[in-house]
Write a protein that holds these residues in place. Structure first.
Motif, PDB file in Angstrom:
ATOM      1  N   PHE A 163       0.482  -1.135  -0.204  1.00  0.00           N
ATOM      2  CA  PHE A 163       0.072   0.121   0.015  1.00  0.00           C
ATOM      3  C   PHE A 163       0.772   1.215  -0.247  1.00  0.00           C
ATOM      4  N   LEU A 164       0.694   1.702  -0.742  1.00  0.00           N
ATOM      5  CA  LEU A 164       1.413   3.699  -1.237  1.00  0.00           C
ATOM      6  C   LEU A 164       0.023   4.585  -1.796  1.00  0.00           C
ATOM      7  N   LEU A 165       0.444   5.521  -0.527  1.00  0.00           N
ATOM      8  CA  LEU A 165      -1.002   6.844  -0.740  1.00  0.00           C
ATOM      9  C   LEU A 165       0.585   7.833  -0.180  1.00  0.00           C
ATOM     10  N   VAL A 166       0.685   8.738  -2.118  1.00  0.00           N
ATOM     11  CA  VAL A 166       1.500  10.068  -1.390  1.00  0.00           C
ATOM     12  C   VAL A 166       0.373  11.151  -1.781  1.00  0.00           C
ATOM     13  N   PHE A 167       0.572  12.178  -0.928  1.00  0.00           N
ATOM     14  CA  PHE A 167       0.100  13.182  -0.627  1.00  0.00           C
ATOM     15  C   PHE A 167       0.850  14.367  -1.066  1.00  0.00           C
ATOM     16  N   GLN A 168       0.219  15.581  -1.708  1.00  0.00           N
ATOM     17  CA  GLN A 168       0.235  16.858  -2.091  1.00  0.00           C
ATOM     18  C   GLN A 168       0.144  17.987  -2.043  1.00  0.00           C
ATOM     19  N   GLY A 169       0.150  18.567  -1.416  1.00  0.00           N
ATOM     20  CA  GLY A 169      -0.664  19.511  -1.031  1.00  0.00           C
ATOM     21  C   GLY A 169       0.001  21.701  -0.836  1.00  0.00           C
ATOM     22  N   SER A 170      -0.693  22.088   0.048  1.00  0.00           N
ATOM     23  CA  SER A 170      -0.179  23.390   0.823  1.00  0.00           C
ATOM     24  C   SER A 170      -0.584  23.201   2.170  1.00  0.00           C
ATOM     25  N   TYR A 171       0.315  23.994   3.433  1.00  0.00           N
ATOM     26  CA  TYR A 171       0.532  23.834   3.994  1.00  0.00           C
ATOM     27  C   TYR A 171       0.150  24.984   4.781  1.00  0.00           C
ATOM     28  N   GLN A 172      -0.363  26.400   5.673  1.00  0.00           N
ATOM     29  CA  GLN A 172      -0.661  27.768   6.133  1.00  0.00           C
ATOM     30  C   GLN A 172      -0.565  27.423   7.520  1.00  0.00           C
ATOM     31  N   GLN A 173       0.187  28.186   8.032  1.00  0.00           N
ATOM     32  CA  GLN A 173       0.159  28.112   9.374  1.00  0.00           C
ATOM     33  C   GLN A 173       0.152  29.820  10.288  1.00  0.00           C
ATOM     34  N   GLY A 174      -0.983  29.424  11.020  1.00  0.00           N
ATOM     35  CA  GLY A 174      -0.921  31.274  11.912  1.00  0.00           C
ATOM     36  C   GLY A 174      -2.033  31.631  12.484  1.00  0.00           C
ATOM     37  N   ALA A 175      -3.020  32.699  12.848  1.00  0.00           N
ATOM     38  CA  ALA A 175      -3.874  32.949  12.544  1.00  0.00           C
ATOM     39  C   ALA A 175      -4.644  32.994  11.671  1.00  0.00           C
ATOM     40  N   GLN A 176      -5.840  32.329  11.716  1.00  0.00           N
ATOM     41  CA  GLN A 176      -6.464  32.604  10.573  1.00  0.00           C
ATOM     42  C   GLN A 176      -5.990  31.736   9.480  1.00  0.00           C
ATOM     43  N   PRO A 177      -5.410  30.734   9.349  1.00  0.00           N
ATOM     44  CA  PRO A 177      -4.337  30.455   8.665  1.00  0.00           C
ATOM     45  C   PRO A 177      -4.814  30.042   7.141  1.00  0.00           C
ATOM     46  N   THR A 230      -5.882  32.339   5.431  1.00  0.00           N
ATOM     47  CA  THR A 230      -5.483  33.212   5.399  1.00  0.00           C
ATOM     48  C   THR A 230      -4.015  33.463   4.787  1.00  0.00           C
ATOM     49  N   GLN A 231      -3.341  33.049   5.443  1.00  0.00           N
ATOM     50  CA  GLN A 231      -2.021  32.256   5.459  1.00  0.00           C
ATOM     51  C   GLN A 231      -0.952  32.638   4.215  1.00  0.00           C
ATOM     52  N   LYS A 232       0.169  32.222   4.043  1.00  0.00           N
ATOM     53  CA  LYS A 232       1.038  31.870   2.397  1.00  0.00           C
ATOM     54  C   LYS A 232       1.520  30.496   2.781  1.00  0.00           C
ATOM     55  N   GLY A 233       0.696  29.360   1.387  1.00  0.00           N
ATOM     56  CA  GLY A 233       1.038  28.159   2.124  1.00  0.00           C
ATOM     57  C   GLY A 233       2.111  27.464   1.459  1.00  0.00           C
ATOM     58  N   ARG A 234       2.685  26.680   2.141  1.00  0.00           N
ATOM     59  CA  ARG A 234       3.509  26.123   1.791  1.00  0.00           C
ATOM     60  C   ARG A 234       3.737  24.301   0.984  1.00  0.00           C
ATOM     61  N   GLN A 235       4.354  24.310   0.096  1.00  0.00           N
ATOM     62  CA  GLN A 235       4.330  23.083  -0.588  1.00  0.00           C
ATOM     63  C   GLN A 235       4.052  21.705   0.339  1.00  0.00           C
ATOM     64  N   PHE A 236       3.943  21.203   0.625  1.00  0.00           N
ATOM     65  CA  PHE A 236       4.331  19.213   1.314  1.00  0.00           C
ATOM     66  C   PHE A 236       3.845  18.471   0.792  1.00  0.00           C
ATOM     67  N   GLY A 237       4.606  17.643   1.139  1.00  0.00           N
ATOM     68  CA  GLY A 237       4.444  16.274   0.596  1.00  0.00           C
ATOM     69  C   GLY A 237       4.484  15.013   1.996  1.00  0.00           C
ATOM     70  N   ALA A 238       3.986  13.943   1.478  1.00  0.00           N
ATOM     71  CA  ALA A 238       3.814  13.312   2.291  1.00  0.00           C
ATOM     72  C   ALA A 238       3.548  11.685   2.156  1.00  0.00           C
ATOM     73  N   VAL A 239       3.762  10.764   2.654  1.00  0.00           N
ATOM     74  CA  VAL A 239       3.976   9.005   2.209  1.00  0.00           C
ATOM     75  C   VAL A 239       2.830   8.810   3.236  1.00  0.00           C
ATOM     76  N   ALA A 240       2.421   7.113   3.139  1.00  0.00           N
ATOM     77  CA  ALA A 240       1.799   6.262   4.279  1.00  0.00           C
ATOM     78  C   ALA A 240       1.891   5.256   2.975  1.00  0.00           C
ATOM     79  N   GLU A 241       2.469   4.307   3.927  1.00  0.00           N
ATOM     80  CA  GLU A 241       2.972   3.187   3.712  1.00  0.00           C
ATOM     81  C   GLU A 241       2.950   1.602   3.992  1.00  0.00           C
ATOM     82  N   TRP A 242       2.688   0.809   3.544  1.00  0.00           N
ATOM     83  CA  TRP A 242       3.184  -0.665   4.103  1.00  0.00           C
ATOM     84  C   TRP A 242       3.207  -1.623   3.279  1.00  0.00           C
ATOM     85  N   GLN A 243       4.290  -2.813   3.957  1.00  0.00           N
ATOM     86  CA  GLN A 243       4.278  -4.106   3.350  1.00  0.00           C
ATOM     87  C   GLN A 243       3.808  -4.768   4.155  1.00  0.00           C
TER      88      GLN A 243
END
Lengths: 102, 261
Positions: B225-239, B241-254
Protein backbone atom coordinates in the motif's frame (compact mmCIF):
# COMPACT_ATOMS: atom_id res chain seq x y z
CA UNK A 1 -40.48 55.61 -33.73
CA UNK A 2 -41.98 53.31 -36.35
CA UNK A 3 -43.32 49.94 -35.40
CA UNK A 4 -40.56 48.29 -37.46
CA UNK A 5 -37.88 50.19 -35.54
CA UNK A 6 -39.56 49.39 -32.25
CA UNK A 7 -39.66 45.65 -33.04
CA UNK A 8 -36.05 45.75 -34.24
CA UNK A 9 -34.88 47.57 -31.09
CA UNK A 10 -36.99 45.32 -28.88
CA UNK A 11 -35.33 42.29 -30.52
CA UNK A 12 -31.90 43.80 -30.00
CA UNK A 13 -32.77 44.59 -26.38
CA UNK A 14 -34.12 41.10 -25.79
CA UNK A 15 -31.15 39.47 -27.47
CA UNK A 16 -28.81 41.62 -25.40
CA UNK A 17 -30.78 40.76 -22.26
CA UNK A 18 -30.72 37.06 -23.04
CA UNK A 19 -26.99 37.29 -23.76
CA UNK A 20 -26.42 39.13 -20.48
CA UNK A 21 -28.49 36.55 -18.56
CA UNK A 22 -26.71 33.71 -20.34
CA UNK A 23 -23.36 35.24 -19.54
CA UNK A 24 -24.42 35.60 -15.92
CA UNK A 25 -25.75 32.06 -15.87
CA UNK A 26 -22.94 30.28 -17.61
CA UNK A 27 -20.01 32.61 -16.97
CA UNK A 28 -19.34 31.41 -13.42
CA UNK A 29 -19.74 27.82 -14.57
CA UNK A 30 -16.95 28.36 -17.09
CA UNK A 31 -14.92 29.98 -14.35
CA UNK A 32 -15.53 26.98 -12.08
CA UNK A 33 -14.43 24.65 -14.84
CA UNK A 34 -11.35 26.76 -15.38
CA UNK A 35 -10.63 26.50 -11.65
CA UNK A 36 -11.34 22.79 -11.39
CA UNK A 37 -8.96 21.09 -8.98
CA UNK A 38 -5.63 20.35 -10.54
CA UNK A 39 -6.04 16.63 -9.88
CA UNK A 40 -9.18 16.54 -12.02
CA UNK A 41 -7.23 17.73 -15.03
CA UNK A 42 -4.00 15.88 -14.45
CA UNK A 43 -3.69 12.22 -15.42
CA UNK A 44 -2.95 9.87 -12.51
CA UNK A 45 0.76 9.61 -11.85
CA UNK A 46 2.34 6.35 -12.92
CA UNK A 47 3.60 3.86 -10.35
CA UNK A 48 7.15 4.95 -11.17
CA UNK A 49 6.29 8.63 -10.65
CA UNK A 50 4.64 7.86 -7.31
CA UNK A 51 7.62 5.84 -6.19
CA UNK A 52 9.96 8.66 -7.19
CA UNK A 53 7.96 11.24 -5.24
CA UNK A 54 7.72 8.94 -2.21
CA UNK A 55 11.50 8.56 -2.32
CA UNK A 56 11.88 12.35 -2.18
CA UNK A 57 9.59 12.54 0.85
CA UNK A 58 11.04 9.63 2.85
CA UNK A 59 14.37 10.11 4.62
CA UNK A 60 17.26 8.46 2.82
CA UNK A 61 18.92 5.31 4.16
CA UNK A 62 21.86 7.51 5.19
CA UNK A 63 19.58 9.84 7.15
CA UNK A 64 17.99 6.81 8.82
CA UNK A 65 21.25 5.47 10.25
CA UNK A 66 20.34 6.63 13.75
CA UNK A 67 17.60 3.99 13.68
CA UNK A 68 20.28 1.30 13.70
CA UNK A 69 21.27 2.35 17.21
CA UNK A 70 19.76 -0.07 19.72
CA UNK A 71 18.22 2.75 21.76
CA UNK A 72 17.16 1.93 25.29
CA UNK A 73 13.72 3.18 26.18
CA UNK A 74 13.88 2.60 29.91
CA UNK A 75 15.75 5.16 32.02
CA UNK A 76 16.47 2.83 34.88
CA UNK A 77 17.91 0.20 32.55
CA UNK A 78 20.08 2.91 30.93
CA UNK A 79 21.34 4.08 34.33
CA UNK A 80 22.11 0.50 35.32
CA UNK A 81 24.09 -0.14 32.10
CA UNK A 82 25.96 3.19 32.48
CA UNK A 83 27.04 2.28 36.01
CA UNK A 84 27.93 -1.28 35.05
CA UNK A 85 29.99 -0.28 32.02
CA UNK A 86 31.26 3.00 33.55
CA UNK A 87 30.01 4.98 30.58
CA UNK A 88 28.34 8.28 29.94
CA UNK A 89 24.64 8.20 29.39
CA UNK A 90 23.27 9.82 26.23
CA UNK A 91 19.70 10.90 26.93
CA UNK A 92 17.53 12.12 24.05
CA UNK A 93 14.09 13.31 24.99
CA UNK A 94 11.52 15.35 23.10
CA UNK A 95 7.88 16.27 23.40
CA UNK A 96 6.48 13.26 21.54
CA UNK A 97 8.13 9.94 20.73
CA UNK A 98 11.74 10.63 19.71
CA UNK A 99 12.02 7.42 17.71
CA UNK A 100 8.68 7.59 15.98
CA UNK A 101 7.22 11.07 15.75
CA UNK A 102 8.69 14.10 14.02
CA UNK B 1 18.35 6.30 25.61
CA UNK B 2 15.49 7.81 23.64
CA UNK B 3 12.45 8.56 25.75
CA UNK B 4 9.30 10.62 25.45
CA UNK B 5 9.49 13.79 27.55
CA UNK B 6 5.94 13.33 28.82
CA UNK B 7 6.77 9.82 30.02
CA UNK B 8 10.04 10.89 31.60
CA UNK B 9 8.42 13.74 33.51
CA UNK B 10 5.43 11.83 34.81
CA UNK B 11 6.70 8.29 35.45
CA UNK B 12 7.19 7.96 39.24
CA UNK B 13 10.26 5.82 38.50
CA UNK B 14 12.02 8.56 36.51
CA UNK B 15 10.57 11.99 37.29
CA UNK B 16 12.82 12.70 40.31
CA UNK B 17 15.96 11.66 38.45
CA UNK B 18 14.99 13.80 35.46
CA UNK B 19 14.26 16.77 37.73
CA UNK B 20 17.78 16.54 39.17
CA UNK B 21 19.20 16.39 35.64
CA UNK B 22 17.11 19.38 34.58
CA UNK B 23 18.38 21.41 37.55
CA UNK B 24 21.95 20.93 36.33
CA UNK B 25 21.19 21.80 32.70
CA UNK B 26 17.95 23.65 32.26
CA UNK B 27 16.43 23.03 28.84
CA UNK B 28 12.96 21.94 27.81
CA UNK B 29 13.99 18.97 25.66
CA UNK B 30 16.95 17.72 23.65
CA UNK B 31 20.14 15.93 24.67
CA UNK B 32 21.69 15.47 28.11
CA UNK B 33 25.04 13.71 28.50
CA UNK B 34 25.14 12.31 32.03
CA UNK B 35 27.83 10.50 34.00
CA UNK B 36 27.07 7.21 35.79
CA UNK B 37 27.05 9.34 38.97
CA UNK B 38 24.21 11.46 37.53
CA UNK B 39 26.38 14.50 36.79
CA UNK B 40 25.47 16.37 33.60
CA UNK B 41 28.54 16.62 31.38
CA UNK B 42 27.01 18.25 28.29
CA UNK B 43 24.12 18.39 25.89
CA UNK B 44 21.79 21.00 24.47
CA UNK B 45 18.52 21.54 22.68
CA UNK B 46 20.01 20.96 19.25
CA UNK B 47 18.14 21.77 16.06
CA UNK B 48 18.02 20.14 12.67
CA UNK B 49 21.33 21.61 11.48
CA UNK B 50 23.18 21.46 14.79
CA UNK B 51 24.99 18.13 14.45
CA UNK B 52 28.48 19.78 14.65
CA UNK B 53 27.48 21.35 18.00
CA UNK B 54 26.21 17.99 19.25
CA UNK B 55 29.46 16.28 18.25
CA UNK B 56 31.48 19.02 20.00
CA UNK B 57 29.44 18.54 23.14
CA UNK B 58 29.99 14.76 23.01
CA UNK B 59 33.75 15.20 22.52
CA UNK B 60 33.98 17.62 25.43
CA UNK B 61 32.06 15.26 27.73
CA UNK B 62 34.14 12.26 26.65
CA UNK B 63 37.40 14.15 27.21
CA UNK B 64 36.26 15.09 30.71
CA UNK B 65 35.14 11.58 31.60
CA UNK B 66 38.13 9.68 30.21
CA UNK B 67 38.45 7.16 27.37
CA UNK B 68 35.83 4.46 26.80
CA UNK B 69 35.76 1.46 24.51
CA UNK B 70 33.09 1.33 21.80
CA UNK B 71 29.99 -0.54 22.92
CA UNK B 72 29.19 -3.85 21.32
CA UNK B 73 25.62 -3.20 20.26
CA UNK B 74 23.46 -5.09 17.83
CA UNK B 75 20.84 -3.55 15.64
CA UNK B 76 17.25 -4.40 16.51
CA UNK B 77 13.87 -3.35 15.18
CA UNK B 78 12.37 -1.01 17.74
CA UNK B 79 9.05 -0.83 15.89
CA UNK B 80 8.85 -4.16 14.05
CA UNK B 81 5.31 -3.56 12.75
CA UNK B 82 5.82 0.01 11.60
CA UNK B 83 4.92 -0.08 7.92
CA UNK B 84 5.36 -3.86 7.79
CA UNK B 85 3.17 -6.91 8.39
CA UNK B 86 0.01 -7.46 10.35
CA UNK B 87 0.02 -7.58 14.15
CA UNK B 88 -1.26 -10.79 15.77
CA UNK B 89 -4.54 -8.99 16.58
CA UNK B 90 -5.02 -8.05 12.92
CA UNK B 91 -4.12 -4.37 13.38
CA UNK B 92 -1.71 -2.63 11.05
CA UNK B 93 0.68 0.33 11.49
CA UNK B 94 1.11 2.50 8.40
CA UNK B 95 4.51 4.19 8.21
CA UNK B 96 4.16 7.94 7.63
CA UNK B 97 6.67 10.44 6.29
CA UNK B 98 6.26 14.11 5.57
CA UNK B 99 8.30 17.12 4.53
CA UNK B 100 8.05 20.47 2.82
CA UNK B 101 8.64 20.29 -0.91
CA UNK B 102 10.32 22.61 -3.37
CA UNK B 103 10.24 21.69 -7.04
CA UNK B 104 9.45 18.09 -6.17
CA UNK B 105 12.38 17.73 -3.74
CA UNK B 106 12.41 17.69 0.07
CA UNK B 107 12.89 21.19 1.48
CA UNK B 108 14.06 20.70 5.08
CA UNK B 109 13.89 17.70 7.38
CA UNK B 110 11.88 14.60 6.47
CA UNK B 111 9.85 13.45 9.44
CA UNK B 112 8.54 10.04 10.37
CA UNK B 113 5.45 8.92 12.20
CA UNK B 114 3.03 5.98 12.49
CA UNK B 115 -0.68 5.66 11.82
CA UNK B 116 -2.25 2.64 13.53
CA UNK B 117 -5.32 1.14 11.84
CA UNK B 118 -7.41 -1.46 13.56
CA UNK B 119 -8.48 -4.67 11.85
CA UNK B 120 -11.79 -3.23 10.64
CA UNK B 121 -10.20 -0.01 9.37
CA UNK B 122 -7.56 -1.99 7.53
CA UNK B 123 -10.28 -4.12 5.90
CA UNK B 124 -11.78 -0.95 4.37
CA UNK B 125 -8.78 -0.78 2.02
CA UNK B 126 -9.45 -4.22 0.57
CA UNK B 127 -11.32 -4.34 -2.74
CA UNK B 128 -14.93 -5.54 -2.38
CA UNK B 129 -14.80 -7.19 -5.82
CA UNK B 130 -11.73 -8.68 -7.41
CA UNK B 131 -12.49 -7.68 -10.99
CA UNK B 132 -10.91 -4.99 -13.10
CA UNK B 133 -12.96 -1.81 -12.95
CA UNK B 134 -14.44 -2.46 -9.49
CA UNK B 135 -14.63 0.87 -7.69
CA UNK B 136 -15.26 1.73 -4.05
CA UNK B 137 -15.03 4.65 -1.68
CA UNK B 138 -12.99 4.07 1.45
CA UNK B 139 -15.08 4.46 4.61
CA UNK B 140 -14.96 8.09 5.70
CA UNK B 141 -13.85 7.29 9.25
CA UNK B 142 -10.77 5.59 7.80
CA UNK B 143 -10.11 8.37 5.26
CA UNK B 144 -10.32 10.97 8.04
CA UNK B 145 -7.46 9.28 9.89
CA UNK B 146 -5.22 9.81 6.87
CA UNK B 147 -4.78 13.53 7.68
CA UNK B 148 -2.29 12.66 10.43
CA UNK B 149 0.76 13.68 8.37
CA UNK B 150 -0.82 17.04 7.49
CA UNK B 151 1.22 18.93 10.06
CA UNK B 152 5.00 18.96 10.13
CA UNK B 153 5.29 19.03 13.90
CA UNK B 154 3.47 18.16 17.10
CA UNK B 155 2.18 21.70 17.34
CA UNK B 156 0.20 22.20 20.53
CA UNK B 157 0.85 18.60 21.54
CA UNK B 158 -1.00 16.50 19.00
CA UNK B 159 -0.82 15.52 15.38
CA UNK B 160 -3.99 16.11 13.35
CA UNK B 161 -6.65 13.52 14.08
CA UNK B 162 -9.91 12.46 12.40
CA UNK B 163 -11.72 15.29 14.21
CA UNK B 164 -9.54 17.83 12.37
CA UNK B 165 -10.39 16.49 8.90
CA UNK B 166 -12.71 18.87 7.07
CA UNK B 167 -12.53 16.99 3.79
CA UNK B 168 -11.53 13.33 3.54
CA UNK B 169 -12.41 11.53 0.34
CA UNK B 170 -10.46 8.47 -0.67
CA UNK B 171 -11.61 6.33 -3.57
CA UNK B 172 -10.15 3.20 -5.12
CA UNK B 173 -10.47 1.20 -8.31
CA UNK B 174 -9.15 -2.22 -9.26
CA UNK B 175 -7.09 -1.33 -12.28
CA UNK B 176 -6.00 -4.79 -13.32
CA UNK B 177 -6.20 -8.40 -12.17
CA UNK B 178 -3.27 -10.44 -13.40
CA UNK B 179 -0.94 -13.21 -12.23
CA UNK B 180 -2.77 -13.71 -8.96
CA UNK B 181 -2.61 -10.03 -8.08
CA UNK B 182 -5.07 -7.16 -8.22
CA UNK B 183 -3.52 -3.76 -8.83
CA UNK B 184 -5.43 -0.98 -7.11
CA UNK B 185 -5.35 2.76 -7.78
CA UNK B 186 -6.20 5.24 -5.06
CA UNK B 187 -7.16 8.90 -5.39
CA UNK B 188 -8.19 11.33 -2.73
CA UNK B 189 -8.82 14.89 -1.63
CA UNK B 190 -8.18 16.06 1.91
CA UNK B 191 -8.31 19.13 4.10
CA UNK B 192 -7.39 19.40 7.77
CA UNK B 193 -7.74 22.43 10.00
CA UNK B 194 -6.57 22.67 13.59
CA UNK B 195 -7.09 25.84 15.60
CA UNK B 196 -5.24 26.55 18.82
CA UNK B 197 -5.58 29.17 21.54
CA UNK B 198 -2.04 30.14 20.60
CA UNK B 199 -3.14 31.46 17.24
CA UNK B 200 0.31 31.30 15.65
CA UNK B 201 0.16 27.49 15.95
CA UNK B 202 -3.14 27.09 14.08
CA UNK B 203 -2.82 25.48 10.69
CA UNK B 204 -4.69 24.33 7.62
CA UNK B 205 -3.50 21.74 5.10
CA UNK B 206 -5.10 20.78 1.83
CA UNK B 207 -3.83 17.96 -0.33
CA UNK B 208 -4.64 15.57 -3.08
CA UNK B 209 -3.54 11.97 -2.81
CA UNK B 210 -2.61 9.34 -5.36
CA UNK B 211 -1.62 5.81 -4.59
CA UNK B 212 -1.16 2.23 -5.60
CA UNK B 213 -1.82 -0.97 -3.72
CA UNK B 214 -1.58 -4.64 -4.52
CA UNK B 215 -3.89 -7.41 -3.38
CA UNK B 216 -2.69 -11.01 -3.34
CA UNK B 217 -5.54 -13.18 -4.62
CA UNK B 218 -4.02 -16.39 -3.30
CA UNK B 219 -3.35 -15.11 0.21
CA UNK B 220 -6.53 -13.00 0.14
CA UNK B 221 -4.71 -10.02 1.61
CA UNK B 222 -3.13 -6.74 0.62
CA UNK B 223 0.55 -7.14 -0.11
CA UNK B 224 1.48 -3.46 -0.46
CA UNK B 225 0.00 0.00 0.00
CA UNK B 226 1.46 3.38 -0.99
CA UNK B 227 -0.41 6.67 -0.76
CA UNK B 228 1.37 9.92 -1.66
CA UNK B 229 -0.05 13.30 -0.66
CA UNK B 230 0.85 16.64 -2.20
CA UNK B 231 -0.60 19.87 -1.00
CA UNK B 232 -0.30 23.18 0.72
CA UNK B 233 0.32 23.98 4.40
CA UNK B 234 -0.72 27.27 5.99
CA UNK B 235 0.08 28.22 9.58
CA UNK B 236 -0.86 31.18 11.76
CA UNK B 237 -3.94 33.06 12.91
CA UNK B 238 -6.77 32.43 10.43
CA UNK B 239 -4.57 29.94 8.59
CA UNK B 240 -6.68 30.08 5.42
CA UNK B 241 -5.39 33.63 4.93
CA UNK B 242 -1.72 32.70 5.43
CA UNK B 243 0.72 32.04 2.64
CA UNK B 244 0.79 28.33 1.75
CA UNK B 245 3.89 26.20 1.59
CA UNK B 246 4.07 23.03 -0.50
CA UNK B 247 4.32 19.80 1.42
CA UNK B 248 4.33 16.11 0.66
CA UNK B 249 3.52 13.05 2.74
CA UNK B 250 3.63 9.30 2.35
CA UNK B 251 1.57 6.59 4.03
CA UNK B 252 2.90 3.14 3.25
CA UNK B 253 2.88 -0.49 4.25
CA UNK B 254 4.13 -3.81 2.91
CA UNK B 255 3.30 -7.34 3.97
CA UNK B 256 6.93 -8.45 4.21
CA UNK B 257 9.99 -6.46 5.13
CA UNK B 258 12.42 -5.75 2.34
CA UNK B 259 16.07 -6.15 3.31
CA UNK B 260 17.70 -3.00 4.69
CA UNK B 261 20.34 -1.37 2.53
Amino acid sequence: MSLTHFVHRARLFLCGGIFAVAAGEYGPARQVLAQAPAEARKPSPSAAELTELATAIRPSAKANKWQQIPWLMDVNEGRRVAKEEKRLLFLWTVFGEPLDEC
Amino acid sequence: MAISLQKLRTDPATKDWFRSIGRQKDQYQGIWIVSPEDKVMGGGDFGYADSPKLLDSLDTALKASGPVQPRKAERRELYPFRGVGVRPDGNVDLALYRCFLHLGKADGPQMRDTLPLNKEEWAALRPPKLVAGAEWVIAEDVARKMVRPFCLNTLGGDMPGPEDAKVARLAAIVEEVEDGRARIRLTGTFEAVKLFKEKHLSFRSTATAAGIAEYDLKEMTLSSFLLVFQGSYQQGAQPETQKGRQFGAVAEWQRKRTPSP
